[in-house]
Design a protein around this motif. Structure first.
Motif, mmCIF file in Angstrom:
data_model
loop_
_atom_site.group_PDB
_atom_site.id
_atom_site.type_symbol
_atom_site.label_atom_id
_atom_site.label_comp_id
_atom_site.label_asym_id
_atom_site.label_seq_id
_atom_site.Cartn_x
_atom_site.Cartn_y
_atom_site.Cartn_z
ATOM 1 N N ILE A 264 73.412 -31.266 -30.715
ATOM 2 C CA ILE A 264 72.664 -31.528 -31.816
ATOM 3 C C ILE A 264 71.292 -32.243 -31.412
ATOM 4 N N ALA A 265 71.581 -33.177 -30.346
ATOM 5 C CA ALA A 265 70.365 -33.998 -29.712
ATOM 6 C C ALA A 265 69.288 -32.780 -29.016
ATOM 7 N N ASP A 266 70.099 -31.780 -28.404
ATOM 8 C CA ASP A 266 69.085 -30.778 -27.726
ATOM 9 C C ASP A 266 68.190 -30.292 -28.761
ATOM 10 N N LEU A 267 68.857 -29.905 -30.206
ATOM 11 C CA LEU A 267 68.183 -29.232 -31.248
ATOM 12 C C LEU A 267 66.991 -29.955 -31.470
ATOM 13 N N ILE A 268 67.088 -31.201 -31.699
ATOM 14 C CA ILE A 268 66.005 -32.047 -32.229
ATOM 15 C C ILE A 268 64.722 -32.068 -30.967
ATOM 16 N N LEU A 269 65.366 -32.081 -29.781
ATOM 17 C CA LEU A 269 64.199 -32.003 -28.800
ATOM 18 C C LEU A 269 63.373 -30.834 -28.780
ATOM 19 N N ASN A 270 63.780 -29.647 -29.552
ATOM 20 C CA ASN A 270 62.988 -28.550 -29.771
ATOM 21 C C ASN A 270 62.380 -27.986 -28.536
ATOM 22 N N LYS A 271 63.161 -27.793 -27.582
ATOM 23 C CA LYS A 271 62.969 -27.168 -26.334
ATOM 24 C C LYS A 271 62.125 -25.882 -26.449
ATOM 25 N N GLU A 272 62.808 -24.876 -27.585
ATOM 26 C CA GLU A 272 62.143 -23.722 -27.856
ATOM 27 C C GLU A 272 60.500 -23.641 -28.606
ATOM 28 N N LYS A 273 60.190 -24.833 -28.822
ATOM 29 C CA LYS A 273 59.043 -24.594 -29.276
ATOM 30 C C LYS A 273 57.706 -24.049 -28.327
ATOM 31 N N GLU A 274 56.885 -23.268 -28.840
ATOM 32 C CA GLU A 274 55.913 -22.615 -27.758
ATOM 33 C C GLU A 274 55.270 -23.780 -26.880
ATOM 34 N N CYS A 275 55.111 -23.352 -25.829
ATOM 35 C CA CYS A 275 54.512 -24.338 -24.856
ATOM 36 C C CYS A 275 53.140 -23.613 -24.503
ATOM 37 N N GLU A 276 52.221 -24.199 -24.822
ATOM 38 C CA GLU A 276 50.885 -23.526 -24.920
ATOM 39 C C GLU A 276 50.075 -23.973 -23.522
ATOM 40 N N LEU A 277 50.336 -24.930 -22.958
ATOM 41 C CA LEU A 277 49.980 -25.404 -21.779
ATOM 42 C C LEU A 277 51.114 -25.900 -20.810
ATOM 43 N N ALA A 278 51.428 -24.705 -19.936
ATOM 44 C CA ALA A 278 52.945 -24.904 -19.007
ATOM 45 C C ALA A 278 52.544 -25.690 -17.935
ATOM 46 N N PRO A 279 53.422 -26.427 -17.492
ATOM 47 C CA PRO A 279 54.885 -26.710 -17.986
ATOM 48 C C PRO A 279 55.180 -27.643 -19.077
ATOM 49 N N CYS A 280 56.045 -27.379 -19.894
ATOM 50 C CA CYS A 280 56.225 -28.497 -20.988
ATOM 51 C C CYS A 280 57.581 -29.271 -20.941
ATOM 52 N N SER A 281 57.780 -30.520 -21.456
ATOM 53 C CA SER A 281 59.005 -31.048 -21.367
ATOM 54 C C SER A 281 59.623 -30.784 -22.598
ATOM 55 N N PHE A 282 59.291 -31.463 -23.832
ATOM 56 C CA PHE A 282 59.917 -31.064 -25.122
ATOM 57 C C PHE A 282 59.068 -31.049 -26.264
ATOM 58 N N ASN A 283 59.277 -30.316 -27.074
ATOM 59 C CA ASN A 283 58.483 -30.204 -28.441
ATOM 60 C C ASN A 283 57.249 -29.750 -28.155
ATOM 61 N N GLY A 284 57.037 -28.743 -27.080
ATOM 62 C CA GLY A 284 55.971 -28.011 -26.807
ATOM 63 C C GLY A 284 54.721 -28.948 -26.139
ATOM 64 N N ILE A 285 55.256 -29.991 -25.755
ATOM 65 C CA ILE A 285 54.041 -31.021 -24.903
ATOM 66 C C ILE A 285 54.235 -30.841 -23.479
ATOM 67 N N TYR A 286 52.869 -30.654 -23.048
ATOM 68 C CA TYR A 286 52.736 -30.258 -21.495
ATOM 69 C C TYR A 286 53.208 -31.518 -20.540
ATOM 70 N N GLN A 287 54.074 -31.399 -19.468
ATOM 71 C CA GLN A 287 54.278 -32.391 -18.658
ATOM 72 C C GLN A 287 54.581 -31.653 -16.981
ATOM 73 N N PRO A 288 53.993 -32.258 -16.208
ATOM 74 C CA PRO A 288 54.097 -31.788 -15.008
ATOM 75 C C PRO A 288 55.839 -31.848 -14.689
ATOM 76 N N ARG A 289 56.379 -30.868 -13.877
ATOM 77 C CA ARG A 289 57.649 -30.924 -13.834
ATOM 78 C C ARG A 289 57.952 -32.320 -13.023
ATOM 79 N N PHE A 290 58.918 -33.173 -13.563
ATOM 80 C CA PHE A 290 59.123 -34.417 -13.109
ATOM 81 C C PHE A 290 59.834 -34.447 -11.606
ATOM 82 N N GLY A 291 60.838 -33.519 -11.376
ATOM 83 C CA GLY A 291 61.578 -33.381 -10.295
ATOM 84 C C GLY A 291 60.745 -33.150 -9.048
ATOM 85 N N GLU A 292 59.765 -32.361 -9.465
ATOM 86 C CA GLU A 292 58.575 -31.816 -8.484
ATOM 87 C C GLU A 292 57.378 -32.770 -8.098
ATOM 88 N N SER A 293 57.029 -33.223 -9.215
ATOM 89 C CA SER A 293 55.687 -34.160 -8.934
ATOM 90 C C SER A 293 55.798 -35.516 -8.772
#
Length: 409
Positions: A264-293
């Motif tokens: 249920i928590a995963d569903l509200i994080l909305n990871k499936e939302k379109e990512c217009e500027l990749a990479p994205c964290s959740f809800n379609g929001i751009y964020q550099p990959r935390f583990g790499e950056s």
């Protein structure tokens, strides 16, 4: 500095030392920290009552600040997500009432013009918290340590701010020139930060979303009898709990199902939302990959991250598998079976949303922000005896206001 948050208002009175513009700011002491419940947003149609709710804090400040310094001690009131969610007209009426009460009843000069009593931009909220933590850790005094990342979890919103690692050749990383990039100049150095404030993903808003997720699967023609027993994965097994935040109250029946609650928590994080500027964290929001950056600096989390984990004995420094194990034991009831502390037992029994809260927090960190399971996370309410959060950072930013120095002479 008054923090008008979504669940309550808090006041911080700081005493600084700085003899000249060229000298670094040092914090002598946090003279006062006090809080009151509820917050300004609890009075949407009564702005004067909202303003009066701050009296208990401001009267404490009058007692703490020496009388001969009161007219030289600036004040700012910064409202956060709770007031943002009320809408423009109601929030503006409350802020006007607060400003009028400050100007007519209290000696402290309001600093920052229109911004002195205002809803704080989510960008500033996160960055000020970042300044607070790194100031208290002494990272601004040293160039050989990487700054800390901060993650804040309020009632209405959550923030993340970090300084991505420099490139191998020492250059600053490239971030798109948009709202996620924040160039901060502090004490002669420039920091390029990634920041974002997720409105609607604070803990209280996440609760609503998760309950709504359960309800969204009900058929439209559900009977009253069925409304009285709606199964909920995130509530304790066997508990029947009245949920009254609807036109017609309903009853949830708890299942204590850890895996399903994470889902249920995963569903509200909305990871499936379109990512217009990749990479994205959740809800379609751009964020550099935390583990790499962000591979070098420490990770600090606070506010509800602290409030929901520390009473249950999670270590102050932990890794995500430890949080997952704690969450599972809360959800399936094992944790409660082994609790001998009567006060803690009463607290767990009195708050049926423990499993839901922890499941959201765990998945926000692991699935939403994608923090690697190997990374150490430090949860802190205070650093060196001073409250974390954005207030100290905002106060330090005010110290750089030249108009304030002219007023203070």
């Amino acid at each position: 500095m008054v923090d008008a948050g979504s669940t309550g208002s808090r006041i911080h009175v700081y005493r600084f030392h700085q003899c000249s513009d060229h000298e670094p700011v040092t914090l002598e002491d946090e003279e006062l920290f006090a809080q009151t419940i509820p917050g300004l947003s609890a009075y949407p149609d009564h702005p004067e009552k909202a303003a009066e709710s701050l009296d208990v804090l401001l009267n404490d400040a009058v007692k703490v600040v020496p009388e001969h310094l009161q007219r030289k001690t600036p004040i700012a009131v910064k409202a956060t997500a709770g007031l943002r969610l009320l809408g423009q007209e109601k929030s503006e009426n409350i802020l006007k009432a607060v400003r009028h009460r400050l100007e007519t009843k209290y000696p402290f000069p309001i600093v920052g013009g229109e911004d002195g009593v205002a809803i704080m931009d989510g960008r500033d909220e996160g960055v000020f918290a970042w300044i607070t933590v790194n100031f208290l850790l002494g990272h601004f005094d040293r160039s050989d340590t990487h700054t800390a990342a901060i993650l804040d979890l309020g009632g209405g919103s959550t923030q993340i701010v970090f300084e991505p690692d420099r490139l191998p050749d020492g250059r600053l990383p490239e971030l798109p020139d948009n709202d996620f990039k924040y160039v901060l100049k502090h004490e002669g150095r420039e920091y390029v930060l990634y920041q974002h404030s997720y409105l609607g993903y604070g803990l209280m808003e996440a609760r609503k979303r998760m309950h709504q997720q359960i309800l969204s699967h009900l058929p439209e023609d559900v009977s009253q009898e069925e409304r009285d027993e709606i199964f909920h994965a995130c509530l304790p097994q066997g508990l029947t709990w009245k949920y009254s935040k609807l036109a017609e109250p309903i009853h949830f029946k708890g299942l204590g199902a850890y895996d399903d609650c994470l889902g249920i928590a995963d569903l509200i994080l909305n990871k499936e939302k379109e990512c217009e500027l990749a990479p994205c964290s959740f809800n379609g929001i751009y964020q550099p990959r935390f583990g790499e950056s962000f591979t070098q600096g420490p990770i600090y989390v606070f506010s509800y991250f602290y409030d929901r984990t520390q009473p249950l004995g999670l270590p102050a420094s932990f890794r995500l598998p430890e949080l997952a194990a704690l969450t599972e034991s809360i959800c399936n009831g094992e944790f409660l079976e082994n609790v001998t502390d009567i006060a803690l037992r009463d607290e767990i029994l009195d708050r049926p949303e423990w499993c839901l809260d922890l499941s959201f927090i765990y998945r926000l960190l692991s699935f939403g922000y994608e923090i690697p399971h190997t990374r150490e996370i430090t949860v802190a309410k205070k650093i060196n005896g001073v409250e974390t959060g954005w207030c100290l950072g905002a106060a330090i930013a005010i110290l750089g206001d030249n108009s304030l120095k002219e007023e203070a002479h």
